[in-house]
Design a protein around this motif. Structure first.
Motif, mmCIF file in Angstrom:
data_model
loop_
_atom_site.group_PDB
_atom_site.id
_atom_site.type_symbol
_atom_site.label_atom_id
_atom_site.label_comp_id
_atom_site.label_asym_id
_atom_site.label_seq_id
_atom_site.Cartn_x
_atom_site.Cartn_y
_atom_site.Cartn_z
ATOM 1 N N THR A 15 3.655 -6.202 0.598
ATOM 2 C CA THR A 15 2.818 -5.235 1.294
ATOM 3 C C THR A 15 3.629 -4.539 2.375
ATOM 4 O O THR A 15 4.452 -5.172 3.031
ATOM 5 C CB THR A 15 1.621 -5.943 1.968
ATOM 6 O OG1 THR A 15 0.972 -6.770 1.024
ATOM 7 C CG2 THR A 15 0.624 -4.950 2.508
ATOM 8 N N ALA A 16 3.371 -3.255 2.569
ATOM 9 C CA ALA A 16 3.969 -2.519 3.679
ATOM 10 C C ALA A 16 2.972 -2.497 4.830
ATOM 11 O O ALA A 16 1.842 -2.044 4.667
ATOM 12 C CB ALA A 16 4.315 -1.101 3.249
ATOM 13 N N LEU A 17 3.374 -3.015 5.972
ATOM 14 C CA LEU A 17 2.544 -3.005 7.169
ATOM 15 C C LEU A 17 2.980 -1.844 8.051
ATOM 16 O O LEU A 17 3.961 -1.162 7.765
ATOM 17 C CB LEU A 17 2.690 -4.336 7.911
ATOM 18 C CG LEU A 17 2.376 -5.593 7.099
ATOM 19 C CD1 LEU A 17 2.727 -6.828 7.896
ATOM 20 C CD2 LEU A 17 0.928 -5.617 6.686
ATOM 21 N N GLN A 18 2.281 -1.627 9.140
ATOM 22 C CA GLN A 18 2.638 -0.512 10.012
ATOM 23 C C GLN A 18 3.800 -0.884 10.928
ATOM 24 O O GLN A 18 4.065 -2.053 11.170
ATOM 25 C CB GLN A 18 1.434 -0.081 10.824
ATOM 26 C CG GLN A 18 0.840 -1.163 11.684
ATOM 27 C CD GLN A 18 -0.411 -0.689 12.371
ATOM 28 O OE1 GLN A 18 -0.718 0.481 12.370
ATOM 29 N NE2 GLN A 18 -1.129 -1.599 12.966
ATOM 30 N N GLY A 19 4.497 0.117 11.399
ATOM 31 C CA GLY A 19 5.582 -0.101 12.345
ATOM 32 C C GLY A 19 6.869 -0.598 11.717
ATOM 33 O O GLY A 19 7.665 -1.252 12.383
ATOM 34 N N LYS A 23 5.443 -7.470 4.402
ATOM 35 C CA LYS A 23 5.242 -8.839 3.947
ATOM 36 C C LYS A 23 6.150 -9.029 2.751
ATOM 37 O O LYS A 23 6.102 -8.256 1.795
ATOM 38 C CB LYS A 23 3.792 -9.087 3.556
ATOM 39 C CG LYS A 23 2.905 -9.396 4.705
ATOM 40 C CD LYS A 23 1.583 -9.946 4.243
ATOM 41 C CE LYS A 23 0.739 -10.261 5.457
ATOM 42 N NZ LYS A 23 -0.561 -10.800 5.090
ATOM 43 N N VAL A 24 6.978 -10.062 2.808
ATOM 44 C CA VAL A 24 7.966 -10.317 1.764
ATOM 45 C C VAL A 24 7.738 -11.712 1.205
ATOM 46 O O VAL A 24 7.600 -12.675 1.962
ATOM 47 C CB VAL A 24 9.402 -10.193 2.331
ATOM 48 C CG1 VAL A 24 10.429 -10.506 1.268
ATOM 49 C CG2 VAL A 24 9.639 -8.812 2.907
ATOM 50 N N LEU A 25 7.690 -11.808 -0.119
ATOM 51 C CA LEU A 25 7.589 -13.096 -0.796
ATOM 52 C C LEU A 25 8.998 -13.517 -1.178
ATOM 53 O O LEU A 25 9.650 -12.870 -1.998
ATOM 54 C CB LEU A 25 6.701 -12.989 -2.036
ATOM 55 C CG LEU A 25 6.450 -14.283 -2.793
ATOM 56 C CD1 LEU A 25 5.666 -15.266 -1.930
ATOM 57 C CD2 LEU A 25 5.701 -14.005 -4.076
ATOM 58 N N ILE A 32 6.719 -14.181 4.288
ATOM 59 C CA ILE A 32 7.094 -13.949 5.680
ATOM 60 C C ILE A 32 6.809 -12.496 6.043
ATOM 61 O O ILE A 32 6.537 -11.666 5.173
ATOM 62 C CB ILE A 32 8.590 -14.251 5.924
ATOM 63 C CG1 ILE A 32 9.473 -13.275 5.143
ATOM 64 C CG2 ILE A 32 8.923 -15.680 5.596
ATOM 65 C CD1 ILE A 32 10.900 -13.245 5.609
ATOM 66 N N ILE A 33 6.897 -12.197 7.334
ATOM 67 C CA ILE A 33 6.829 -10.827 7.827
ATOM 68 C C ILE A 33 8.246 -10.432 8.225
ATOM 69 O O ILE A 33 8.909 -11.154 8.967
ATOM 70 C CB ILE A 33 5.874 -10.712 9.023
ATOM 71 C CG1 ILE A 33 4.456 -11.026 8.573
ATOM 72 C CG2 ILE A 33 5.952 -9.322 9.639
ATOM 73 C CD1 ILE A 33 3.438 -11.014 9.679
ATOM 74 N N ALA A 34 8.708 -9.299 7.707
ATOM 75 C CA ALA A 34 10.086 -8.875 7.956
ATOM 76 C C ALA A 34 10.115 -7.463 8.523
ATOM 77 O O ALA A 34 9.349 -6.595 8.102
ATOM 78 C CB ALA A 34 10.896 -8.933 6.667
ATOM 79 N N ASN A 35 11.016 -7.247 9.477
ATOM 80 C CA ASN A 35 11.264 -5.927 10.045
ATOM 81 C C ASN A 35 12.433 -5.282 9.321
ATOM 82 O O ASN A 35 13.246 -5.959 8.708
ATOM 83 C CB ASN A 35 11.619 -6.045 11.529
ATOM 84 C CG ASN A 35 10.472 -6.527 12.359
ATOM 85 O OD1 ASN A 35 9.331 -6.205 12.082
ATOM 86 N ND2 ASN A 35 10.773 -7.300 13.378
ATOM 87 N N VAL A 36 12.541 -3.979 9.465
ATOM 88 C CA VAL A 36 13.660 -3.245 8.891
ATOM 89 C C VAL A 36 14.813 -3.292 9.887
ATOM 90 O O VAL A 36 14.618 -3.113 11.087
ATOM 91 C CB VAL A 36 13.246 -1.787 8.608
ATOM 92 C CG1 VAL A 36 14.401 -0.991 8.074
ATOM 93 C CG2 VAL A 36 12.095 -1.751 7.636
ATOM 94 N N SER A 37 16.028 -3.536 9.396
ATOM 95 C CA SER A 37 17.185 -3.576 10.285
ATOM 96 C C SER A 37 17.539 -2.169 10.755
ATOM 97 O O SER A 37 17.082 -1.168 10.199
ATOM 98 C CB SER A 37 18.384 -4.210 9.578
ATOM 99 O OG SER A 37 18.886 -3.339 8.600
ATOM 100 N N LEU A 48 9.799 0.250 -0.564
ATOM 101 C CA LEU A 48 8.456 0.364 -1.106
ATOM 102 C C LEU A 48 7.972 -0.980 -1.632
ATOM 103 O O LEU A 48 8.758 -1.915 -1.808
ATOM 104 C CB LEU A 48 8.439 1.392 -2.240
ATOM 105 C CG LEU A 48 8.923 2.798 -1.877
ATOM 106 C CD1 LEU A 48 9.038 3.643 -3.121
ATOM 107 C CD2 LEU A 48 7.993 3.432 -0.872
ATOM 108 N N LYS A 49 6.681 -1.048 -1.894
ATOM 109 C CA LYS A 49 6.084 -2.251 -2.461
ATOM 110 C C LYS A 49 6.725 -2.527 -3.822
ATOM 111 O O LYS A 49 6.865 -1.633 -4.651
ATOM 112 C CB LYS A 49 4.583 -2.038 -2.615
ATOM 113 C CG LYS A 49 3.848 -3.200 -3.189
ATOM 114 C CD LYS A 49 2.378 -2.884 -3.305
ATOM 115 C CE LYS A 49 1.664 -3.968 -4.059
ATOM 116 N NZ LYS A 49 0.263 -3.648 -4.271
ATOM 117 N N GLY A 50 7.141 -3.766 -4.043
ATOM 118 C CA GLY A 50 7.764 -4.146 -5.302
ATOM 119 C C GLY A 50 9.280 -4.153 -5.262
ATOM 120 O O GLY A 50 9.913 -4.624 -6.206
#
Length: 72
Positions: A15-19, A23-25, A32-37, A48-50
Motif C-alpha cells: 500500500t502507498a501511504l501519504q507522505g 507498507k511493505v511485505l 513494515i512501514i517504509a520511507n523513501v530514501s 507503485l503498489k506491487g
C-alpha cells in the motif's frame, strides 16, 4: 550511526501511504512501514503498489525501514 548494523531485505509494496511512506511485505512475511530514501526522492523514482523493493532496517526498530532500491 554506522552502516554495519543495517539489515537489508527485499519486499513487495502493498500500500502507498501519504507522505512518501509505504507498507511493505518483506520476504519473511513481516509487514513494515517504509520511507523513501533521499536519493530516490531526489531523482523522482516512482514507487507503485506491487513493486519489488530493497529495504534497509535498523536493528533497533524492525517495524520501520527505508526503501533504498526499486527492483521492479
Amino acid at each position: 550511526m554506522s552502516k554495519e548494523g543495517k539489515i537489508t531485505l527485499k519486499g513487495k509494496v502493498v500500500t502507498a501511504l501519504q507522505g512518501g511512506q509505504f507498507k511493505v511485505l518483506l520476504e519473511n512475511n513481516v509487514e513494515i512501514i517504509a520511507n523513501v530514501s533521499g536519493k530516490i526522492r531526489v531523482y523522482k523514482i516512482q514507487i507503485l503498489k506491487g513493486d519489488t523493493v530493497e529495504v534497509e532496517l535498523s536493528p533497533y526498530d524492525l517495524t520501520r525501514g527505508r526503501i533504498i532500491y526499486r527492483i521492479s
